[in-house]
Scaffold this motif. Structure first.
Motif, PDB file in Angstrom:
ATOM      1  N   GLY A  34      83.335  41.514  60.167  1.00 57.93           N
ATOM      2  CA  GLY A  34      84.334  41.738  61.200  1.00 57.93           C
ATOM      3  C   GLY A  34      83.814  42.365  62.489  1.00 57.93           C
ATOM      4  N   VAL A  35      82.530  42.718  62.545  1.00 54.25           N
ATOM      5  CA  VAL A  35      82.019  43.464  63.690  1.00 54.25           C
ATOM      6  C   VAL A  35      80.780  42.778  64.253  1.00 54.25           C
ATOM      7  N   ARG A  36      80.948  41.643  64.878  1.00 50.13           N
ATOM      8  CA  ARG A  36      79.825  40.828  65.330  1.00 50.13           C
ATOM      9  C   ARG A  36      78.970  41.480  66.422  1.00 50.13           C
ATOM     10  N   ILE A  37      79.595  42.044  67.428  1.00 50.12           N
ATOM     11  CA  ILE A  37      78.828  42.596  68.549  1.00 50.12           C
ATOM     12  C   ILE A  37      77.934  43.733  68.058  1.00 50.12           C
ATOM     13  N   LYS A  38      78.474  44.612  67.227  1.00 45.62           N
ATOM     14  CA  LYS A  38      77.696  45.733  66.710  1.00 45.62           C
ATOM     15  C   LYS A  38      76.498  45.227  65.910  1.00 45.62           C
ATOM     16  N   GLN A  39      76.695  44.175  65.110  1.00 43.11           N
ATOM     17  CA  GLN A  39      75.597  43.654  64.300  1.00 43.11           C
ATOM     18  C   GLN A  39      74.536  43.001  65.175  1.00 43.11           C
ATOM     19  N   THR A  40      74.939  42.318  66.225  1.00 44.47           N
ATOM     20  CA  THR A  40      73.973  41.699  67.136  1.00 44.47           C
ATOM     21  C   THR A  40      73.135  42.782  67.801  1.00 44.47           C
ATOM     22  N   ARG A  41      73.768  43.855  68.207  1.00 51.56           N
ATOM     23  CA  ARG A  41      73.035  44.979  68.797  1.00 51.56           C
ATOM     24  C   ARG A  41      72.083  45.606  67.784  1.00 51.56           C
ATOM     25  N   ARG A  42      72.546  45.717  66.543  1.00 56.90           N
ATOM     26  CA  ARG A  42      71.702  46.287  65.486  1.00 56.90           C
ATOM     27  C   ARG A  42      70.449  45.439  65.303  1.00 56.90           C
ATOM     28  N   LEU A  43      70.602  44.114  65.251  1.00 57.13           N
ATOM     29  CA  LEU A  43      69.448  43.232  65.081  1.00 57.13           C
ATOM     30  C   LEU A  43      68.484  43.365  66.260  1.00 57.13           C
ATOM     31  N   ALA A  44      69.031  43.440  67.467  1.00 59.85           N
ATOM     32  CA  ALA A  44      68.187  43.606  68.653  1.00 59.85           C
ATOM     33  C   ALA A  44      67.443  44.947  68.612  1.00 59.85           C
ATOM     34  N   LYS A  45      68.106  45.987  68.152  1.00 58.42           N
ATOM     35  CA  LYS A  45      67.482  47.304  68.046  1.00 58.42           C
ATOM     36  C   LYS A  45      66.341  47.284  67.021  1.00 58.42           C
ATOM     37  N   LEU A  46      66.581  46.660  65.861  1.00 62.01           N
ATOM     38  CA  LEU A  46      65.539  46.571  64.843  1.00 62.01           C
ATOM     39  C   LEU A  46      64.358  45.739  65.337  1.00 62.01           C
ATOM     40  N   GLN A  47      64.654  44.736  66.148  1.00 56.80           N
ATOM     41  CA  GLN A  47      63.581  43.935  66.736  1.00 56.80           C
ATOM     42  C   GLN A  47      62.771  44.789  67.718  1.00 56.80           C
ATOM     43  N   ALA A  48      63.454  45.571  68.527  1.00 62.38           N
ATOM     44  CA  ALA A  48      62.766  46.435  69.485  1.00 62.38           C
ATOM     45  C   ALA A  48      61.891  47.474  68.782  1.00 62.38           C
ATOM     46  N   GLU A  49      62.296  47.888  67.588  1.00 62.40           N
ATOM     47  CA  GLU A  49      61.519  48.845  66.797  1.00 62.40           C
ATOM     48  C   GLU A  49      60.331  48.183  66.109  1.00 62.40           C
ATOM     49  N   GLY A  50      60.258  46.854  66.154  1.00 63.44           N
ATOM     50  CA  GLY A  50      59.146  46.145  65.522  1.00 63.44           C
ATOM     51  C   GLY A  50      59.336  45.887  64.039  1.00 63.44           C
ATOM     52  N   LEU A  51      60.561  46.097  63.533  1.00 66.49           N
ATOM     53  CA  LEU A  51      60.828  45.930  62.109  1.00 66.49           C
ATOM     54  C   LEU A  51      61.212  44.502  61.738  1.00 66.49           C
ATOM     55  N   ILE A  52      61.841  43.792  62.664  1.00 62.01           N
ATOM     56  CA  ILE A  52      62.227  42.406  62.430  1.00 62.01           C
ATOM     57  C   ILE A  52      61.883  41.593  63.676  1.00 62.01           C
ATOM     58  N   ASP A  53      61.910  40.286  63.520  1.00 64.46           N
ATOM     59  CA  ASP A  53      61.714  39.398  64.654  1.00 64.46           C
ATOM     60  C   ASP A  53      62.580  38.179  64.422  1.00 64.46           C
ATOM     61  N   ARG A  54      62.590  37.272  65.376  1.00 62.62           N
ATOM     62  CA  ARG A  54      63.454  36.096  65.261  1.00 62.62           C
ATOM     63  C   ARG A  54      62.765  34.878  65.857  1.00 62.62           C
ATOM     64  N   ILE A  55      63.272  33.735  65.445  1.00 62.31           N
ATOM     65  CA  ILE A  55      62.889  32.462  66.056  1.00 62.31           C
ATOM     66  C   ILE A  55      64.178  31.735  66.384  1.00 62.31           C
ATOM     67  N   THR A  56      64.107  30.804  67.297  1.00 65.89           N
ATOM     68  CA  THR A  56      65.250  29.958  67.615  1.00 65.89           C
ATOM     69  C   THR A  56      65.026  28.619  66.940  1.00 65.89           C
ATOM     70  N   LEU A  57      65.975  28.224  66.137  1.00 63.93           N
ATOM     71  CA  LEU A  57      65.859  26.977  65.383  1.00 63.93           C
ATOM     72  C   LEU A  57      66.196  25.782  66.263  1.00 63.93           C
ATOM     73  N   PRO A  58      65.632  24.625  65.964  1.00 63.94           N
ATOM     74  CA  PRO A  58      65.820  23.461  66.839  1.00 63.94           C
ATOM     75  C   PRO A  58      67.163  22.738  66.670  1.00 63.94           C
ATOM     76  N   GLN A  59      68.013  23.172  65.758  1.00 64.12           N
ATOM     77  CA  GLN A  59      69.292  22.502  65.543  1.00 64.12           C
ATOM     78  C   GLN A  59      70.218  22.653  66.753  1.00 64.12           C
ATOM     79  N   ALA A  60      71.239  21.834  66.755  1.00 61.60           N
ATOM     80  CA  ALA A  60      72.267  21.921  67.803  1.00 61.60           C
ATOM     81  C   ALA A  60      72.844  23.335  67.804  1.00 61.60           C
TER      82      ALA A  60
END
Length: 106
Positions: free
Chosen positions: A35-61
């Motif tokens: 139910g809390v999408r914006i907060k979770q998106t910020r959390r993922l970005a924060k963890l990425q900034a800390e170097g704990l996680i990273d992401r890729i963009t998938l080629p799907q539509a």
């Protein structure tokens, strides 16, 4: 960890990725707190900034993002009591930055 909420959602997000190797943003929203999408998106970005996680963009539509733990994030998560017997998968090493290769979409 520099600024990770060890008692809350940050830890949960990292643990989810550690256990499942990779998850899309949508899957992370559903797994952590649907139910809390914006907060979770910020959390993922924060963890990425800390170097704990990273992401890729998938080629799907729609170009969904897939998140994964970094080697550092996996090392941190493996020290937690709830992941005591967990070991990073040998296959997980293909997901760490610089090693992901997606086919060119055409």
């Amino acid at each position: 960890m520099l600024n990770v909420d060890a008692g809350g959602g940050d830890r949960l997000a990292l643990a989810v990725l550690a256990r499942y190797l990779m998850a899309t943003t949508e899957q992370m929203h559903l797994a952590i707190a649907s139910g809390v999408r914006i907060k979770q998106t910020r959390r993922l970005a924060k963890l990425q900034a800390e170097g704990l996680i990273d992401r890729i963009t998938l080629p799907q539509a729609g170009r969904p993002r897939a998140w994964f733990t970094t080697r550092y994030g996996a090392d941190i998560a493996s020290e937690w009591p709830e992941l005591r017997n967990w070991q990073p998968s040998k296959l997980a090493s293909i997901y760490w930055p610089g090693r992901i290769r997606l086919p060119a979409s055409g």
